[in-house]
Write a protein that holds these residues in place. Structure first.
Motif, mmCIF file in Angstrom:
data_model
loop_
_atom_site.group_PDB
_atom_site.id
_atom_site.type_symbol
_atom_site.label_atom_id
_atom_site.label_comp_id
_atom_site.label_asym_id
_atom_site.label_seq_id
_atom_site.Cartn_x
_atom_site.Cartn_y
_atom_site.Cartn_z
ATOM 1 N N UNK A 310 0.735 -1.143 -0.076
ATOM 2 C CA UNK A 310 -0.085 -0.129 -0.021
ATOM 3 C C UNK A 310 0.823 1.228 0.052
ATOM 4 N N UNK A 311 2.084 1.173 0.840
ATOM 5 C CA UNK A 311 2.802 2.532 0.802
ATOM 6 C C UNK A 311 3.339 2.662 -0.670
ATOM 7 N N UNK A 312 3.811 1.386 -1.197
ATOM 8 C CA UNK A 312 4.447 1.694 -2.543
ATOM 9 C C UNK A 312 3.317 2.440 -3.482
ATOM 10 N N UNK A 313 2.321 2.053 -3.478
ATOM 11 C CA UNK A 313 1.092 2.799 -4.288
ATOM 12 C C UNK A 313 0.975 4.005 -3.813
ATOM 13 N N UNK A 314 0.959 4.712 -2.577
ATOM 14 C CA UNK A 314 0.709 5.858 -2.184
ATOM 15 C C UNK A 314 1.935 6.680 -2.625
ATOM 16 N N UNK A 315 3.171 6.153 -2.731
ATOM 17 C CA UNK A 315 4.092 6.922 -3.301
ATOM 18 C C UNK A 315 3.942 7.205 -4.816
ATOM 19 N N UNK A 316 3.428 6.032 -5.349
ATOM 20 C CA UNK A 316 3.350 6.291 -6.899
ATOM 21 C C UNK A 316 2.337 7.419 -7.344
ATOM 22 N N UNK A 317 1.079 7.597 -6.602
ATOM 23 C CA UNK A 317 0.153 8.354 -6.836
ATOM 24 C C UNK A 317 0.727 9.677 -6.533
ATOM 25 N N UNK A 318 1.290 9.847 -5.441
ATOM 26 C CA UNK A 318 1.947 11.311 -4.942
ATOM 27 C C UNK A 318 2.714 11.787 -6.162
ATOM 28 N N UNK A 319 3.713 10.623 -6.679
ATOM 29 C CA UNK A 319 4.445 11.221 -7.826
ATOM 30 C C UNK A 319 3.395 11.507 -9.261
ATOM 31 N N UNK A 320 2.522 10.977 -9.554
ATOM 32 C CA UNK A 320 1.842 10.958 -10.776
ATOM 33 C C UNK A 320 1.255 12.343 -10.622
ATOM 34 N N UNK A 334 6.695 1.445 -8.895
ATOM 35 C CA UNK A 334 5.820 1.612 -7.678
ATOM 36 C C UNK A 334 4.354 1.159 -7.933
ATOM 37 N N UNK A 335 3.874 1.478 -8.875
ATOM 38 C CA UNK A 335 2.527 0.945 -9.199
ATOM 39 C C UNK A 335 2.326 -0.557 -9.486
ATOM 40 N N UNK A 336 3.540 -1.133 -10.107
ATOM 41 C CA UNK A 336 3.401 -2.662 -10.373
ATOM 42 C C UNK A 336 3.961 -3.249 -9.107
ATOM 43 N N UNK A 337 4.555 -2.654 -8.245
ATOM 44 C CA UNK A 337 5.101 -3.272 -6.792
ATOM 45 C C UNK A 337 3.630 -3.372 -6.084
ATOM 46 N N UNK A 338 2.854 -2.199 -5.918
ATOM 47 C CA UNK A 338 1.663 -2.152 -5.342
ATOM 48 C C UNK A 338 0.586 -3.102 -6.012
ATOM 49 N N UNK A 339 0.694 -3.211 -7.283
ATOM 50 C CA UNK A 339 -0.237 -4.132 -7.685
ATOM 51 C C UNK A 339 -0.121 -5.737 -7.561
ATOM 52 N N UNK A 399 -5.469 7.209 -5.146
ATOM 53 C CA UNK A 399 -4.734 7.082 -3.697
ATOM 54 C C UNK A 399 -5.709 6.744 -2.489
ATOM 55 N N UNK A 400 -6.801 7.606 -2.555
ATOM 56 C CA UNK A 400 -7.762 7.333 -1.363
ATOM 57 C C UNK A 400 -8.239 6.062 -1.152
ATOM 58 N N UNK A 401 -8.488 5.252 -2.230
ATOM 59 C CA UNK A 401 -8.716 3.809 -2.242
ATOM 60 C C UNK A 401 -7.955 2.903 -1.311
ATOM 61 N N UNK A 402 -6.362 3.412 -1.533
ATOM 62 C CA UNK A 402 -5.342 2.550 -0.790
ATOM 63 C C UNK A 402 -5.517 2.465 0.659
ATOM 64 N N UNK A 403 -6.061 3.627 1.154
ATOM 65 C CA UNK A 403 -6.181 3.639 2.508
ATOM 66 C C UNK A 403 -7.053 2.541 3.223
ATOM 67 N N UNK A 404 -8.441 2.481 3.125
ATOM 68 C CA UNK A 404 -9.225 1.180 3.469
ATOM 69 C C UNK A 404 -8.847 -0.120 2.947
ATOM 70 N N UNK A 405 -7.758 -0.017 1.749
ATOM 71 C CA UNK A 405 -7.440 -1.305 1.149
ATOM 72 C C UNK A 405 -6.482 -1.923 2.277
#
Length: 426
Positions: A310-320, A334-339, A399-405
């Motif tokens: 989840x943290x990898x995904x949050x970092x990716x969305x911040x960058x995007x 980072x998105x690939x790792x989060x996936x 990015x918000x979806x990642x928090x409850x995930x």
């Protein structure tokens, strides 16, 4: 050796056939979606779709997965998992052949639904087949077909645009060519079904062959399952945690597959490079989808893996959001790792029940309920994209979806099974 795994009478060839079938099936579980994502702009122009209608189109996969996924256990009990997966591969082949030439948006959606129906039942039954035939290698076999799934996803994302150009530039040809890969996946399952039929003819009804697709009969001394065993999942925190985790990761996955190339193109990146970036996102899952399930299977609690992804995904969305073009390749990695939350979810499904029958119910519940949860996400992104004309709000939503995930994944990753929870309630 497990009673549900291929025994000596089944022969090593059946085991090899099952492995080939799992791999080829996994290769076909995403190209119908990622090939469309790579050509979404061309399809929208060709069929005169608005952004909102395109959002509906990218919401069709989770809707079909939820609708048809609920039917998979009943179909598997009636016909056997191998036969249902075989029929699923036929449906994918037919849908991909018909879709580009169906004419109009309605025909395109109907043919897509046919292909997605085949994907849906196969999605649900893959963990079931692994648990039944490879009960002592759940992590390894889940990793193998998850790796193949990631490879098929990445392959479709990477080569659809250049292959379309090489075949004359028509998006219809670029989408339709993927039917050939689906047709190839039908062949091993025909062999499995034929072996099942031969075993059924030579075995007594009370002594099913190890090569059968059907579950082995319970010993006479075994207690009969509770009549409400299927309903008990509705009261299981683990089952709901898995369903929410699966649904939220699916939300992110289908938004990425449907919209990420367009987001990169909006940042000034060419269509071909945008397709390659999507391929990078997907190809990261090839090695990690093999490593993560094996690692998760050795751990009692999978929560730490959930948080790390989840943290990898949050970092990716911040960058995007702040620098989509400048760091595009880093954000893709980072998105690939989060996936890799997807193979992790599949592994946890196999670990959260003690029996093959429990995995059937849990897989259907978690995946079908999860896909229902994921339906609004791609549609909402389409609406936001249509009304804002940019990618900022869609990225923030992702990015918000990642928090409850992450919260749901921690709940699902606890060291307990649905049977344990049922006993605690009783």
């Amino acid at each position: 050796m497990s009673a549900d795994s291929p025994g000596p009478s089944a022969g090593a060839w059946l085991t090899r056939l099952l492995v080939v079938g799992l791999v080829l099936t996994a290769l076909n579980l995403r190209p119908a979606i990622t090939s469309l994502g790579a050509l979404l702009e061309e399809v929208r122009d060709g069929l005169h779709m608005s952004g909102s209608v395109a959002g509906v189109l990218t919401s069709v996969p989770p809707f079909c997965f939820a609708l048809f996924g609920f039917a998979a256990p009943r179909l598997a009990r009636r016909f056997g998992p191998g036969a249902v997966v075989c029929a699923g591969m036929v449906a994918i082949t037919a849908g991909l052949l018909i879709r580009p030439f169906a004419g109009g948006t309605v025909g395109f959606l109907a043919a897509s639904a046919l292909a997605l129906m085949g994907i849906a039942v196969s999605n649900v039954l893959m963990p079931v087949i692994v648990k039944r035939y490879f009960p002592d290698r759940v992590g390894t076999m889940t990793g193998l077909y998850s790796m193949a799934l990631a490879l098929g996803t990445a392959l479709a994302a990477a080569v659809t645009v250049p292959m379309t150009e090489a075949l004359g530039g028509s998006w219809r040809t670029g989408l339709g060519v993927w039917a050939a890969l689906a047709a190839l996946a039908v062949l091993p399952w025909l062999g499995v079904v034929r072996a099942r039929g031969a075993a059924a003819r030579t075995s007594a009804p009370t002594s099913p062959s190890p090569s059968s697709d059907l579950p082995a009969a319970a010993p006479a001394s075994a207690p009969a399952p509770a009549p409400a065993s299927e309903l008990s999942l509705v009261r299981s925190r683990t089952a709901w945690g898995l369903a929410c985790f699966f649904g939220l990761q699916a939300t992110g996955a289908y938004i990425i597959m449907g919209w990420m190339p367009q987001i990169f193109r909006d940042a000034g990146i060419s269509a071909g490079t945008a397709g390659l970036l999507l391929a990078v996102i997907m190809v990261m899952g090839v090695p990690l989808a093999f490593v993560i399930p094996r690692t998760a299977a050795r751990m009692k609690n999978q929560g730490p893996i959930v948080i790390a992804l989840g943290l990898c995904g949050l970092g990716a969305y911040a960058g995007l959001y702040f620098a989509p073009a400048e760091g595009a390749w880093v954000w893709a990695v980072l998105l690939g790792i989060s996936g890799c939350s997807f193979p992790l979810a599949l592994t946890m499904i196999g670990m959260r029940s003690r029996t093959g029958a429990g995995v059937v119910r849990l897989s259907a519940f978690a995946q079908s309920t999860g896909y229902l949860i994921s339906i609004p996400g791609p549609l909402l992104v389409g609406v936001l994209y249509q009304h804002t004309g940019g990618s900022g709000l869609p990225i923030a939503l992702m990015a918000m979806f990642l928090l409850p995930q992450m919260v749901a994944g921690v709940v699902a990753g606890r060291d307990r099974t649905i049977e344990d929870e049922a006993r605690m309630r009783d």
